[in-house]
Design an enzyme around this catalytic site. Structure first.
Site, PDB file in Angstrom:
ATOM      1  N   ALA A 123       0.772  -0.952   0.139  1.00 23.21           N
ATOM      2  CA  ALA A 123       0.110   0.139   0.029  1.00 23.21           C
ATOM      3  C   ALA A 123       1.134   1.432  -0.027  1.00 23.21           C
ATOM      4  O   ALA A 123       1.052   1.647   0.967  1.00 23.21           O
ATOM      5  CB  ALA A 123      -1.109  -0.013   1.228  1.00 23.21           C
ATOM      6  N   ALA A 125       1.197   4.401  -1.748  1.00 26.62           N
ATOM      7  CA  ALA A 125       1.160   5.792  -2.023  1.00 26.62           C
ATOM      8  C   ALA A 125       1.335   6.573  -0.569  1.00 26.62           C
ATOM      9  O   ALA A 125       0.441   5.853   0.137  1.00 26.62           O
ATOM     10  CB  ALA A 125      -0.017   6.563  -2.775  1.00 26.62           C
ATOM     11  N   PRO A 126       1.700   7.804  -0.219  1.00 25.72           N
ATOM     12  CA  PRO A 126       1.921   8.600  -1.529  1.00 25.72           C
ATOM     13  C   PRO A 126       3.700   8.396  -1.802  1.00 25.72           C
ATOM     14  O   PRO A 126       4.230   9.107  -2.890  1.00 25.72           O
ATOM     15  CB  PRO A 126       1.859  10.061  -0.851  1.00 25.72           C
ATOM     16  CG  PRO A 126       2.176   9.868   0.491  1.00 25.72           C
ATOM     17  CD  PRO A 126       1.553   8.444   0.973  1.00 25.72           C
ATOM     18  N   SER A 128       6.028   7.729   0.702  1.00 25.24           N
ATOM     19  CA  SER A 128       7.496   8.028   1.620  1.00 25.24           C
ATOM     20  C   SER A 128       8.151   6.808   2.075  1.00 25.24           C
ATOM     21  O   SER A 128       9.546   6.844   1.960  1.00 25.24           O
ATOM     22  CB  SER A 128       6.703   8.543   3.023  1.00 25.24           C
ATOM     23  OG  SER A 128       5.524   7.706   3.597  1.00 25.24           O
ATOM     24  N   LYS A 129       7.331   5.536   2.435  1.00 26.97           N
ATOM     25  CA  LYS A 129       7.973   4.390   2.659  1.00 26.97           C
ATOM     26  C   LYS A 129       8.915   3.756   1.327  1.00 26.97           C
ATOM     27  O   LYS A 129       9.773   2.951   1.434  1.00 26.97           O
ATOM     28  CB  LYS A 129       7.093   3.474   3.393  1.00 26.97           C
ATOM     29  CG  LYS A 129       6.699   4.099   4.874  1.00 26.97           C
ATOM     30  CD  LYS A 129       5.354   3.066   5.451  1.00 26.97           C
ATOM     31  CE  LYS A 129       4.803   3.806   6.342  1.00 26.97           C
ATOM     32  NZ  LYS A 129       4.097   4.933   6.118  1.00 26.97           N
ATOM     33  N   ASP A 174      -5.914  -4.168  -5.839  1.00 25.04           N
ATOM     34  CA  ASP A 174      -6.405  -4.556  -4.324  1.00 25.04           C
ATOM     35  C   ASP A 174      -5.179  -5.368  -3.811  1.00 25.04           C
ATOM     36  O   ASP A 174      -5.090  -6.392  -4.436  1.00 25.04           O
ATOM     37  CB  ASP A 174      -7.696  -5.253  -4.427  1.00 25.04           C
ATOM     38  CG  ASP A 174      -8.314  -5.382  -2.772  1.00 25.04           C
ATOM     39  OD1 ASP A 174      -7.645  -5.997  -2.135  1.00 25.04           O
ATOM     40  OD2 ASP A 174      -9.258  -5.390  -2.644  1.00 25.04           O
ATOM     41  N   ASP A 192       1.976  -1.492   5.040  1.00 24.67           N
ATOM     42  CA  ASP A 192       1.429  -0.293   5.888  1.00 24.67           C
ATOM     43  C   ASP A 192      -0.264  -0.289   5.636  1.00 24.67           C
ATOM     44  O   ASP A 192      -0.288   0.473   4.832  1.00 24.67           O
ATOM     45  CB  ASP A 192       2.244   0.868   5.623  1.00 24.67           C
ATOM     46  CG  ASP A 192       1.828   2.104   6.171  1.00 24.67           C
ATOM     47  OD1 ASP A 192       2.188   1.968   7.609  1.00 24.67           O
ATOM     48  OD2 ASP A 192       1.646   3.116   5.750  1.00 24.67           O
ATOM     49  N   CYS A 245      -1.106   3.205  11.244  1.00 24.19           N
ATOM     50  CA  CYS A 245      -1.179   4.537  11.940  1.00 24.19           C
ATOM     51  C   CYS A 245      -2.398   4.618  12.829  1.00 24.19           C
ATOM     52  O   CYS A 245      -2.931   5.682  12.898  1.00 24.19           O
ATOM     53  CB  CYS A 245      -0.952   5.656  11.108  1.00 24.19           C
ATOM     54  SG  CYS A 245      -2.310   5.867   9.919  1.00 24.19           S
TER      55      CYS A 245
END
Length: 473
Positions: A123, A125-126, A128-129, A174, A192, A245
């Site tokens: 998963a 976007a955006p 960072s990881k 998905d 994530d 998160c």
């Protein structure tokens, strides 16, 4: 202060039942009402941490190390005139504005001397990881970056492009498809997971407006499907990090326990006790990190590291891939492309990549991607480096961002005024200079793009998604 943060009573009641005995609700609520400290991560694909620290000192930026990420720093910078996202260093891809706690999952995945040749970011976007993983891989191997939301794939690609990532393949599905479509293909997986976002109120005062226990339970069912899919996609002996998160047990510990109940002794939980100093303050009995916002003064977060100890039978799927539109370049064609690229721009093709062709377009795919090409349909692979025409090749922007090392001889250095014009998508006229053909464009010794001389003007080659229109450095 974010005193207007919305915290439903039912949510606070729920938190009171799961808060560790070492913490209290007063501190929890106070932390939720404090704005987040801004944090950044140095992009080591572009610059070393040491060199970045020198740059930051010149700019008067105050940096404090993030303990769980060697490249991460909390930052105190004057943004009254120029936001960090519009600084030259950010636009050149030298750093990524990233919440400190969200750096933790990738740090948990890559521990000690871990090196992975195939990684799935389920998963992404955006980005960072994804960009953090690519930096840890040093652009080697293959990184499959998946994003379910089609609109967010564009943002993901723009960040990958800005940060000089060349080993990524993007997909738009998905995440539940991976276990059946690419079983046991990846040495490492990051999931994530989409979640209820209970830990994000410090950056979004309205994050909890639609919170309900029923929604939490519903999301947890999706997360269980995703973690099973990720486990199937993981090679035996491989490592997976599951993170959210959010704070609820249903979306965190219980999802990991579901995996253990489903696959039994093939699932092993790796303790994160030694991930960074004082990690024990957030450690659960299983070795997970369940981070409440007051503990490290960051977002609420959850991180689990899971190892797959043996092979499992993957779900059966019926595949209809259609005709693959690319063909692998012959050695002769690849050598000719490499020769012209070297002669024109002084740029060398990396060893861990392959040239593929689609009509007149020339692409560079990570070599480690090839076994997956016949098994899965990607939306974008590697980087587009050229378009063929009668007189040779017209080089593309990602040659500049992803293949250069800054030591190339064929470049033009821009003044600060010209650099602003460049990032706004306009052609520039470097003072008392002229040339012929394509040229790398630099500002402050960073390669920021690719242009073409037209007399004494350099024609702008910046992709539309990277153009900014105001408030530049």
């Amino acid at each position: 202060m974010h005193a207007n943060v919305y915290l439903p009573e039912a949510f606070l009641t729920e938190m009171a039942t799961i808060l560790p005995s070492s913490l209290n609700m007063e501190d929890f609520i106070a932390a939720c009402q404090r704005p987040l400290r801004k944090s950044i991560r140095v992009n080591t694909l572009k610059i070393s941490v040491t060199d970045f620290l020198a740059r930051a000192a010149e700019k008067g930026w105050q940096l404090e190390p993030v303990p769980w990420c060697n490249e991460g720093f909390w930052i105190d910078a004057d943004e009254s005139l120029v936001p960090l996202g519009n600084t030259a260093e950010h636009m050149a891809g030298l750093f990524y504005i990233q919440e400190a706690s969200s750096m933790m999952p990738v740090s948990a995945l890559f521990q000690a001397d871990d090196a992975f040749n195939s990684v799935l970011d389920m998963a992404a976007a955006p980005g960072s990881k994804t960009t953090q993983i690519a930096a840890k891989m040093d652009n080697h191997g293959v990184l499959v970056a998946n994003e379910f939301s089609a609109s967010r794939v564009k943002v993901l690609h723009a960040n990958i492009e800005r940060c000089g990532v060349r080993n990524a393949a993007l997909s738009n599905y998905d995440g539940r498809v991976f276990g059946g479509w690419l079983p046991e293909q990846f040495e490492a997986v990051l999931i994530d997971a989409p979640c209820s976002g209970e830990g994000t109120v410090r950056k979004d005062a309205d994050a909890m407006k639609n919170w309900s226990k029923q929604a939490v339970i519903s999301i947890a069912e999706t997360q269980k499907d995703l973690i099973e899919s990720a486990f199937h996609a993981l090679k035996p002996g491989g490592v997976m990090v599951y993170s959210t998160c959010t704070l609820s047990l249903e979306e965190n510990q219980q999802v990991c326990h579901h995996l253990k109940q489903t696959f039994g002794d093939l699932v092993e939980f790796d303790s994160l006790a030694d991930l960074f100093p004082n990690a024990d303050k957030a450690l659960t009995e299983e070795g997970f990190l369940h981070i409440f916002p007051q503990v490290y003064d960051c977002e609420g977060f959850f991180v689990a590291r899971i190892r797959k100890l043996g092979s499992v039978t993957a779900p059966e799927v019926k595949k209809r891939l259609g005709k693959f539109p690319f063909s692998k370049a012959s050695n002769k064609v690849e050598q000719e492309i490499a020769k012209q690229l070297k002669e024109t721009l002084g740029v060398t093709l990396p060893e861990n990549s392959q040239v593929w062709l689609r009509d007149n377009d020339v692409w560079l795919f990570p070599s480690a991607l090839e076994p997956m090409l016949s098994e899965f349909k990607f939306s974008r692979m590697g980087i587009k480096i050229a378009e063929a025409h009668k007189k040779g090749y017209r080089w593309q922007h990602q040659v500049a961002t992803a293949l250069t090392n800054g030591n190339e001889a064929n470049y033009v250095e821009l003044s600060i005024d010209d650099a602003r014009e460049w990032f706004m998508g306009r052609d520039v006229r470097p003072s008392e200079q002229s040339g012929k053909g394509e040229v790398l464009v630099k500002f402050a010794n960073d390669v920021i793009g690719l242009g073409k001389w037209v007399g004494n003007r350099v024609k702008n080659g910046l992709p539309r998604e990277l153009v900014r229109d105001k408030n530049l450095f």
